[in-house]
Design a protein around this motif. Structure first.
Motif, short mmCIF file in Angstrom:
data_model
loop_
_atom_site.label_atom_id
_atom_site.label_comp_id
_atom_site.label_asym_id
_atom_site.label_seq_id
_atom_site.Cartn_x
_atom_site.Cartn_y
_atom_site.Cartn_z
N HIS A 205 0.84 -1.20 0.00
CA HIS A 205 0.00 0.00 0.00
C HIS A 205 0.88 1.25 0.00
CE1 HIS A 205 -3.40 2.62 0.94
NE2 HIS A 205 -2.66 3.13 1.93
N HIS A 206 1.92 1.27 0.82
CA HIS A 206 2.84 2.41 0.87
C HIS A 206 3.67 2.50 -0.42
CE1 HIS A 206 2.26 3.89 4.99
NE2 HIS A 206 1.99 2.63 5.30
N VAL A 207 4.05 1.34 -0.98
CA VAL A 207 4.82 1.34 -2.23
C VAL A 207 4.01 2.00 -3.33
CG1 VAL A 207 5.73 -0.15 -4.04
CG2 VAL A 207 6.26 -0.64 -1.65
N PHE A 208 2.74 1.62 -3.45
CA PHE A 208 1.89 2.21 -4.51
C PHE A 208 1.80 3.71 -4.35
CE2 PHE A 208 -0.82 -1.91 -5.03
CZ PHE A 208 0.28 -2.53 -5.60
N ALA A 209 1.66 4.16 -3.09
CA ALA A 209 1.54 5.60 -2.84
C ALA A 209 2.83 6.34 -3.21
CB ALA A 209 1.18 5.84 -1.38
N LYS A 210 3.97 5.77 -2.82
CA LYS A 210 5.24 6.44 -3.10
C LYS A 210 5.56 6.46 -4.59
CE LYS A 210 7.60 5.55 1.31
NZ LYS A 210 8.77 4.95 1.98
N LEU A 211 5.18 5.41 -5.31
CA LEU A 211 5.51 5.33 -6.74
C LEU A 211 4.42 5.95 -7.61
CD1 LEU A 211 6.98 1.72 -6.98
CD2 LEU A 211 8.22 3.88 -6.75
N GLY A 212 3.30 6.34 -7.01
CA GLY A 212 2.24 6.98 -7.76
C GLY A 212 1.52 6.02 -8.70
N ILE A 213 1.35 4.78 -8.26
CA ILE A 213 0.66 3.78 -9.10
C ILE A 213 -0.50 3.21 -8.30
CG2 ILE A 213 2.72 3.19 -10.42
CD1 ILE A 213 3.04 0.74 -8.63
N ARG A 214 -1.34 2.40 -8.98
CA ARG A 214 -2.53 1.89 -8.33
C ARG A 214 -2.63 0.36 -8.34
NH1 ARG A 214 -7.50 5.87 -10.28
NH2 ARG A 214 -6.61 7.82 -9.46
N SER A 215 -1.72 -0.30 -9.04
CA SER A 215 -1.83 -1.76 -9.14
C SER A 215 -0.46 -2.40 -9.29
CB SER A 215 -2.70 -2.15 -10.34
OG SER A 215 -2.03 -1.85 -11.55
N ARG A 216 -0.43 -3.72 -9.10
CA ARG A 216 0.81 -4.49 -9.28
C ARG A 216 1.27 -4.46 -10.73
NH1 ARG A 216 1.72 -9.26 -5.52
NH2 ARG A 216 0.45 -8.84 -3.69
N ALA A 217 0.32 -4.37 -11.65
CA ALA A 217 0.68 -4.40 -13.06
C ALA A 217 1.62 -3.26 -13.43
CB ALA A 217 -0.59 -4.33 -13.92
N ALA A 218 1.55 -2.15 -12.69
CA ALA A 218 2.40 -1.00 -13.00
C ALA A 218 3.72 -1.02 -12.25
CB ALA A 218 1.64 0.30 -12.68
N LEU A 219 3.93 -2.02 -11.40
CA LEU A 219 5.13 -2.03 -10.56
C LEU A 219 6.42 -2.10 -11.37
CD1 LEU A 219 4.34 -4.28 -7.46
CD2 LEU A 219 5.27 -1.96 -7.43
N ARG A 220 6.47 -3.02 -12.35
CA ARG A 220 7.71 -3.23 -13.08
C ARG A 220 8.18 -1.94 -13.74
NH1 ARG A 220 10.16 -7.79 -14.82
NH2 ARG A 220 8.34 -9.03 -14.25
#
Length: 840
Positions: free
Chosen positions: A819-834
């Motif tokens: 949840h914190h990772v998504f907020a810091k990276l400005g994304i909303r899903s795992r699909a955008a992580l890479r």
């Protein structure tokens, strides 16, 4: 799948766990084949019938009885005569099938339990006609499927299992449905049975049904389970049969007139739930029922008898002659050995035991033919040793070889005429049988046979191999003294025997030069033994290319010269290298081959090889629950098996797997067992593994001390893979303790070693840990090392549960960090992580 197979008939083997639906698929394929105009011939392997030659083939070909020729009449018990060779029987079967009025499909269920003779014939026949077989996953078989296509039937997915359960049991409460789903693990039979008869383990699935039966019904079920042929003469109480049919456990097949179990697990459950006295009474009744079939009756009578009885022993001896005439050497040896055990008089007991040895030795043509007279040669101890070698190295028959040797060594008449050299050879052969058997009870007769004249190598072999987990300093001092004399030793057999003991205690360096001399000498068998030991040494020392080369060459030469058992340690080394380097397909294929051969023969050590390989594969994949289950097959958590060398060598595997799978109690129990056994003093390597295992379960402050002590073990760098694994574990713990600099130092050394060895799964794991210790990005949106590692694992496709297992976190904690990772990276899903992680 069944439709696709029938549309393009050839040969196919399906495998899977019990209850997964193999039989249902075979039924569907058979039904579709009949619709297409095929003649379907079916047979089912029976566990207790595996020692009856051609029993499965008889069952398969019974519908074509009118077309049997003279060869098949003799082979399948319809006429008297000399037993034809199996190749001749195979040709007769093919000719019979070609004469059939319609194209034929052969369907054989439970291939794991068909008899050896039928298996040999079907291996030939299956190449020429349409063939569909099923075998339990993890069980061996006498049927060698070679390059036949194999399809594994896997359990249902979570969604499919839930759908099936809702369809069949719509009124099942939600909590109960969740429990059943968790226990069944996608097994269809368990899903259908657990709601009506809950059981904690699949193997006990039918126990409640059996316990609920009336006494007459349980008695009939036990008779059918022990007899194995399904003969309708067993039914003397129609009410009992009705009870079994209503319970859906067993029924009388109208087409074949045979009693048929609904599922093979029912047979084993009926036997498991009976007492020894009940089984003996049932065998007695079966002996009476089939008095018109002397061999069958004698076998049951032998199982029913407890105390020595000359009349029973004589019947078994006559049966052995008859069985031998039908070409079943192993069955004849087993019958004669049991006859000897039941013989009251010492003279006849010695004669029958010697005859068993003589027949066993004859099975490879080392002695003149032994048919009707079963003569007793002089020097029966030497003959017993020869037969035991044959049974062990050719057939892999641990139990008969053990009975033969143990009985001969306990027989005063045999021992009185035996020279000391023969006694020593018999003692060491018994060591080999016990070692490969992998069961503690096997060692007791050897212990009783040792005396003051026994050689030091026999005593050392017993003292070390019977319980390598609990070696005393005195035993190790004797071993070191023996190893000190190796440079002057010229006897190849002595060198090989000492080399095996040294291997188990991590003293291979002291044997290397002597083993090299033997490997380069003229003796084929001792040379191959030496080469196997050298391959194991090379693997342990991190020279994996050399280990692969030695194992490849030795295994190939063993196959060329017919040394079946001797080839398997080489196959194990090949699998170890493949598993550690991430070649999972090769490693698992060899492990399956090892289980396939060892399981029906009861060769426990070879089964252990397979479980060890599967453990390493699962650890490399990060599947810690599966790794724990495999490692537990070698030695259960909290126990160091007294008879399994790998129990001490895989202690870290089990503890790491248990801890990462959330089984903290099991991990702690195993660490305690290792501490109680005192394995640390055996070798620096075992000290390294024991301290590392203890560190895995210890609190942070204590863990640091234990890891440092482990890494300080003298000469630990001689075991590079083990050392690198401990450094990896230490680095992972230091990183979680936020000691980033110290963690990077350990992880870098581990990564370098893994890369040099080519241990790809472990290199990837070390690299991932190193990335998690990298300096934070500048700016307020930087990820912490913990968040960075979780993000990378999530981007790689791992679930929260899998990530938690790797990082010792709960799935809920992983979700919190994401949840914190998504907020810091400005994304909303795992699909955008890479993509987000790749941004500069």
């Amino acid at each position: 799948m069944s439709e696709a197979f029938v549309d393009d008939l050839g040969a196919l083997l399906v495998t899977g766990e019990p209850g997964v639906g193999k039989t249902t698929l075979l039924d569907a394929a058979a039904a579709r084949a009949r619709q297409r105009g095929r003649l379907v011939l079916r047979a089912t392997g029976v566990e207790l019938e595996a020692d009856l030659p051609f029993s499965a083939l008889h069952q398969l070909l019974l519908p074509l009885r009118a077309g049997w020729d003279d060869v098949l009449e003799v082979a399948l018990g319809g006429a008297e005569g000399d037993m034809p060779e199996r190749a001749v029987v195979a040709e007769a079967v093919l000719a019979l099938l070609r004469r059939a009025e319609r194209p034929v499909l052969l369907v054989v269920d439970d291939l794991s339990w068909i008899d050896r003779a039928s298996a040999a014939v079907l291996e030939v026949v299956a190449r020429e006609v349409a063939f569909l077989g099923a075998a339990r996953l993890g069980l061996g078989s006498f049927f060698r499927y070679g390059d036949m296509p194999v399809r594994e039937i896997r359990p249902l997915t979570g969604e499919a299992a839930d759908r099936l359960l809702r369809q069949r049991f719509p009124a099942l409460p939600a909590a109960e449905r969740e429990r059943v789903l968790a226990e069944a693990q996608g097994n269809p039979l368990a899903l259908l049975e657990l709601p009506t008869g809950p059981s904690r383990r699949l193997r006990e699935l039918f126990a409640p049904h059996v316990r609920a039966l009336t006494e007459p019904a349980r008695w009939l079920l036990l008779l059918a389970a022990l007899d194995t042929t399904g003969d309708r003469r067993l039914v003397t109480d129609a009410g009992a049969l009705g009870d079994l049919e209503r319970a859906r456990l067993l029924h009388l097949d109208d087409a074949t007139g045979r009693l048929v179990f609904r599922h093979p697990l029912i047979r084993s459950t009926a036997i498991d739930l009976s007492t020894g006295a009940e089984r003996r009474r049932a065998h007695q009744r079966l002996a009476e029922l089939f008095a018109d079939q002397p061999d069958r009756s004698a076998r049951h009578l032998g199982e029913a008898t407890v105390w020595p009885d000359e009349s029973v022993a004589a019947r078994l001896e006559r049966s052995a002659r008859s069985v031998l005439d039908r070409g079943d050497t192993v069955g004849a040896v087993a019958a004669l050995t049991r006859a000897a055990e039941l013989t009251p008089g010492p003279a006849d007991r010695s004669r029958r035991r010697a005859a068993a040895a003589y027949v066993g030795a004859h099975s490879i043509g080392r002695l003149p033919p032994a048919r009707q007279a079963l003569p007793v040669p002089r020097g029966s101890l030497q003959i017993a040793v020869t037969a035991a070698h044959v049974l062990l190295n050719g057939e892999g028959d641990i139990d008969t070889a053990h009975r033969l040797l143990a009985g001969a060594l306990a027989d005063d008449r045999t021992m009185k005429d035996a020279g000391r050299a023969a006694v020593e050879e018999a003692l060491y052969t018994l060591v080999s049988v016990c070692f490969f058997g992998g069961r503690p009870a096997l060692w007791q007769p050897l212990r009783a046979a040792l005396d003051d004249d026994s050689s030091e190598i026999v005593r050392l072999s017993h003292d070390v191999l019977a319980d390598p987990a609990r070696l005393t300093p005195g035993v190790l001092d004797r071993l070191d003294a023996a190893l000190a004399g190796l440079p002057r030793e010229t006897d190849p057999a002595w060198i090989i025997r000492l080399g095996l003991v040294a291997q188990v205690t991590d003293r291979q360096d002291a044997c290397h030069d002597a083993l090299e001399r033997v490997a380069q000498g003229d003796g084929l068998a001792v040379g191959l033994n030496a080469q196997m030991l050298l391959a194991r040494h090379a693997y342990a020392r991190g020279r994996w290319d050399e280990a692969q080369r030695l194992a490849d060459d030795a295994a190939a030469r063993c196959r060329e010269h017919g040394y079946v058992l001797l080839a398997l340690p080489g196959r194990h080394v090949q699998a170890q290298v493949a598993a550690a380097r991430g070649d999972d397909r090769t490693a698992l294929a060899i492990a399956a081959e090892l289980l396939h051969w060892a399981t029906p023969r009861g060769v426990g050590l070879v089964r252990t090889y397979a479980w060890q390989v599967r453990t390493v594969v699962a650890l490399g994949r990060g599947d810690f629950e599966q790794a724990y289950l495999h490692a537990s097959r070698i030695s259960p958590a909290g126990t160091l098996a007294s008879h399994v060398p790998w129990a001490v060598q895989t202690q870290l595997d089990l503890v790491e797997a248990a801890a990462r799978a959330g089984r903290t109690e099991e991990a702690a129990a195993h660490v305690a067992a290792v501490g109680t056994a005192g394995t640390r003093h055996v070798s620096p390597r075992l000290a390294l593994l024991a301290d590392a295992a203890a560190a895995v379960t210890a609190p942070d402050d204590r863990a640091t001390v234990l890891f440092e002590r482990a890494l300080a073990a003298p000469g630990a760098d001689r075991w590079p893979f083990d050392l690198a694994r401990v450094r990896l574990l230490h680095g992972e713990r230091l990183r979680r303790m936020r000691a980033v600099t110290a963690a990077r130092a350990e992880l870098l050394q581990a990564a370098e070693t893994f890369e040099r060895l080519g241990a790809e799964p472990w290199s990837q794991r070390a690299a991932a840990e190193l990335r998690a210790t990298a300096p934070e990005r500048p700016g307020g949106s930087a990820l912490t090392p913990q968040e960075g590692e979780i993000a990378r694992l999530a981007a790689a496709g791992l679930s929260n549960k899998q990530i938690g297992a790797r990082l010792f976190l709960s799935p809920r904690t992983v979700q919190f960090h994401l949840h914190h990772v998504f907020a810091k990276l400005g994304i909303r899903s795992r699909a955008a992580l890479r993509d987000a992680l790749d941004r500069p």
